[in-house]
Scaffold this motif. Structure first.
Motif, short mmCIF file in Angstrom:
data_model
loop_
_atom_site.label_atom_id
_atom_site.label_comp_id
_atom_site.label_asym_id
_atom_site.label_seq_id
_atom_site.Cartn_x
_atom_site.Cartn_y
_atom_site.Cartn_z
N LYS A 205 -2.65 5.43 -13.17
CA LYS A 205 -1.77 6.18 -14.07
C LYS A 205 -0.42 5.48 -14.18
CE LYS A 205 -2.14 9.69 -11.39
NZ LYS A 205 -1.96 11.00 -10.73
N ASP A 206 0.34 5.87 -15.20
CA ASP A 206 1.66 5.27 -15.41
C ASP A 206 2.64 5.61 -14.28
OD1 ASP A 206 0.83 4.11 -17.72
OD2 ASP A 206 1.67 5.64 -19.05
N THR A 207 2.35 6.68 -13.54
CA THR A 207 3.24 7.08 -12.45
C THR A 207 2.86 6.43 -11.12
OG1 THR A 207 1.89 9.07 -12.14
CG2 THR A 207 3.89 9.30 -13.46
N ASP A 208 1.77 5.67 -11.10
CA ASP A 208 1.36 4.98 -9.87
C ASP A 208 2.22 3.73 -9.65
OD1 ASP A 208 -0.61 6.83 -9.48
OD2 ASP A 208 -2.26 5.56 -10.17
N VAL A 209 2.70 3.57 -8.44
CA VAL A 209 3.46 2.37 -8.06
C VAL A 209 2.93 1.90 -6.71
CG1 VAL A 209 5.71 1.37 -7.55
CG2 VAL A 209 5.53 3.22 -9.24
N TYR A 210 2.32 0.70 -6.70
CA TYR A 210 1.78 0.14 -5.47
C TYR A 210 2.72 -0.96 -5.00
CZ TYR A 210 -1.23 -2.45 -2.27
OH TYR A 210 -1.73 -3.11 -1.18
N ILE A 211 3.20 -0.84 -3.76
CA ILE A 211 4.14 -1.82 -3.21
C ILE A 211 3.53 -2.45 -1.97
CG2 ILE A 211 6.45 -2.21 -2.30
CD1 ILE A 211 7.41 0.18 -3.90
N SER A 212 3.34 -3.76 -2.01
CA SER A 212 2.84 -4.47 -0.83
C SER A 212 4.02 -5.06 -0.07
CB SER A 212 1.85 -5.56 -1.24
OG SER A 212 2.42 -6.45 -2.17
N MET A 213 4.02 -4.85 1.24
CA MET A 213 5.13 -5.30 2.10
C MET A 213 4.67 -6.31 3.13
SD MET A 213 7.38 -1.82 2.66
CE MET A 213 6.05 -0.77 3.24
N PHE A 214 3.37 -6.47 3.32
CA PHE A 214 2.88 -7.48 4.25
C PHE A 214 3.02 -8.85 3.60
CE2 PHE A 214 0.03 -4.02 6.10
CZ PHE A 214 0.79 -3.88 7.25
N GLY A 215 3.77 -9.74 4.23
CA GLY A 215 4.03 -11.05 3.63
C GLY A 215 5.19 -10.95 2.68
N GLU A 216 4.92 -11.18 1.41
CA GLU A 216 5.94 -11.11 0.37
C GLU A 216 5.91 -9.74 -0.30
OE1 GLU A 216 7.17 -13.45 -3.77
OE2 GLU A 216 5.10 -13.36 -3.11
N LEU A 217 7.08 -9.21 -0.60
CA LEU A 217 7.17 -7.93 -1.29
C LEU A 217 6.69 -8.07 -2.74
CD1 LEU A 217 8.47 -4.93 -1.00
CD2 LEU A 217 10.21 -5.90 -2.51
N LYS A 218 5.84 -7.15 -3.17
CA LYS A 218 5.39 -7.10 -4.57
C LYS A 218 5.33 -5.65 -5.01
CE LYS A 218 2.57 -11.32 -4.66
NZ LYS A 218 1.21 -11.87 -4.87
N ILE A 219 5.80 -5.40 -6.22
CA ILE A 219 5.78 -4.05 -6.79
C ILE A 219 4.86 -4.07 -8.01
CG2 ILE A 219 7.17 -2.16 -7.72
CD1 ILE A 219 9.63 -3.51 -6.46
N THR A 220 3.85 -3.23 -8.01
CA THR A 220 2.87 -3.22 -9.09
C THR A 220 2.83 -1.86 -9.77
OG1 THR A 220 1.49 -4.80 -7.87
CG2 THR A 220 0.46 -3.65 -9.72
N THR A 221 2.89 -1.85 -11.10
CA THR A 221 2.73 -0.63 -11.90
C THR A 221 1.68 -0.90 -12.98
OG1 THR A 221 4.36 -1.17 -13.60
CG2 THR A 221 5.19 -0.15 -11.58
N SER A 222 1.49 0.07 -13.85
CA SER A 222 0.52 -0.10 -14.93
C SER A 222 0.97 -1.15 -15.93
CB SER A 222 0.31 1.24 -15.66
OG SER A 222 1.54 1.70 -16.21
N LYS A 223 2.27 -1.52 -15.90
CA LYS A 223 2.80 -2.49 -16.86
C LYS A 223 2.94 -3.90 -16.31
CE LYS A 223 5.42 0.66 -19.84
NZ LYS A 223 6.76 0.93 -20.43
#
Length: 451
Positions: A205-223
């Protein structure tokens, strides 16, 4: 004259001008100016170049020192110029504004933005007594007069002129070309968003935000995806990770600053954090229409309206489920998913800093435990190929684990590659502590013909 221009003039409050001939000259000059501008930008596909041409045209028309797009973040309480044209030094010349300015002293701007009316200050000296703090701001920025019109769609702010010397009371051209500026901004941000576009199976969904913190930080959304490098600020990254790991609903600026930067002396942690939150939102707005961090009366918090979840949370969840799995097959699948989430130390770029090192070490040990348990389970099924693959990947991340070296060498030997196994043992000798290597060697010696 085109009908839309006539309508704009009729709707404006400028119909009561004192000098009718001046107004006629003004109207004629507007039409000629727009005609010339259209010729300059026709066919231009770069929205930033279009915006620069528009601001240069506006600056010359009003004989202003400076024309710029002021972005205002009402939630954080800061403003900053996005793009600008300096009449003396050209587009994006060195600016006398700070990286960001507090909007505390700009109530006039905020009120005009709220009511969607122009900001008109023909002479800032007249507000010296009435608004001394606002006057000080203008003095610092070299402002003698201001003419600005608001735009309130994404982003929100003002198209502003500094020190216009002509037509100070007539904002029709500014309002007309404000639409062109807004279109250029929207197109630019759309292009930047498309550069970051990527699909992720974890985002539904557009309100989903997945953030990976292991290793390098990455922020993922539907866009799309924002990486640590694209945020361009170690302080922003650390602030965000601190809030993600915090168990509190909101954290005060002083608490955040003292936890992450205890040795930095600052009398204004609130101001500094505002700047970081503002810059983070500027980047995050490329991949979401929502705010990632909200400002509350108790401090800053992750936006509760978003479904923010992290690889740390998923890792813990898979690990706990694996411990309670009913079958070896189910256990192996859960452990595979857990270890695949771990791509290095928790926020690797800061993993040795005091505020995060405890959690970083905890998850590294938890990862080694999960990998070891997985390798054991795969060995029981005699899946030596998978043991080899997962052990090799794990050693690329944590090259100091004697347990993982044991399972790697064991699997290689079981596949009939004795020389490769001995080569890996030599590598282990160079990487492990002496006592760890002796234990590994003794353990392998217990296996007939292993070394």
């Amino acid at each position: 004259m085109p009908e839309n221009l006539k309508q704009s003039f009729m709707e404006s409050s400028e119909a009561d001008v004192g000098n009718e001939m001046e107004y006629v000259r003004y109207a004629v000059e507007i039409e000629r100016t727009i005609h010339r501008l259209h010729g300059e930008i026709a066919g231009c596909e770069d929205p930033k170049k279009v915006a620069m041409s528009v601001m240069e045209t506006i600056s010359r028309f009003y004989d202003a020192d400076w024309c710029g797009i002021i972005h205002i973040d009402l939630n954080v309480g800061v403003w900053t110029p996005l793009w600008w044209y300096d009449a003396k030094n050209g587009p994006m010349a060195p600016n006398i504004c700070k990286e960001f300015e507090l909007s505390d002293y700009c109530e006039r701007w905020l009120e005009c933005l709220k009511n969607r009316v122009a900001v008109k200050i023909p002479d800032v000296e007249k507000i010296r007594e009435e608004n001394p703090e606002e006057y000080k701001l203008y003095q610092r920025l070299g402002v003698e007069s201001i003419l600005a019109v608001p735009f309130w769609k994404r982003p929100m702010g003002l198209l502003a002129l500094r020190n216009p010397k002509r037509y100070q009371n007539h904002g029709s051209l500014l309002r007309l070309l404000n639409h062109a500026i807004g279109s250029a901004l929207n197109e630019f941000f759309l292009m930047e968003t498309n550069k970051l576009a990527i699909t992720s199976p974890r985002i539904e969904k557009d309100t989903d935000v997945y953030i990976s913190m292991f290793g390098e930080l990455k922020i993922t959304t539907s866009k799309g995806v924002l990486t640590e490098q694209e945020l361009k600020s170690p302080k922003i990254v650390r602030m965000l990770v601190y809030l993600l790991l915090s168990q509190k609903s909101a954290s005060a600026p002083r608490e955040i600053a003292d936890a992450i930067w205890p040795h930095e002396e600052s009398d204004a942690p609130g101001r500094n954090l505002k700047g970081l939150v503002y810059r983070l939102q500027q980047s995050f707005s490329l991949i979401s229409d929502q705010r990632l961090i909200e400002s509350t009366s108790h401090g800053y918090q992750i936006n509760p309206k978003l479904n923010v979840f992290t690889d740390v949370q998923l890792f813990e969840r898979k690990w706990r489920k694996a411990l309670n799995a009913n079958t070896a097959e189910e256990k192996a699948e859960l452990l595979k998913k857990a270890v695949e989430l771990y791509n290095g130390d928790l926020l690797h770029s800061a993993s040795l800093e005091h505020w995060i090192i405890g959690q970083s070490v905890h998850y590294q040990h938890r990862y080694i435990g999960a990998v070891t348990e997985l390798l054991k389970t795969l060995h029981q099924d005699r899946d030596y190929h998978c043991v080899h693959r997962y052990a090799a990947k794990a050693l690329a991340i944590v090259p100091h684990s004697a347990d993982i070296y044991y399972w790697l060498i064991h699997a290689i030997h079981k596949q009939g590659h004795s020389e490769i196994a001995r080569c890996e043992l030599r590598t282990a000798k160079n990487r492990l502590l002496e006592e760890e290597y002796i234990m590994l060697e003794n353990r392998l010696s217990a296996e007939a013909g292993m070394i």
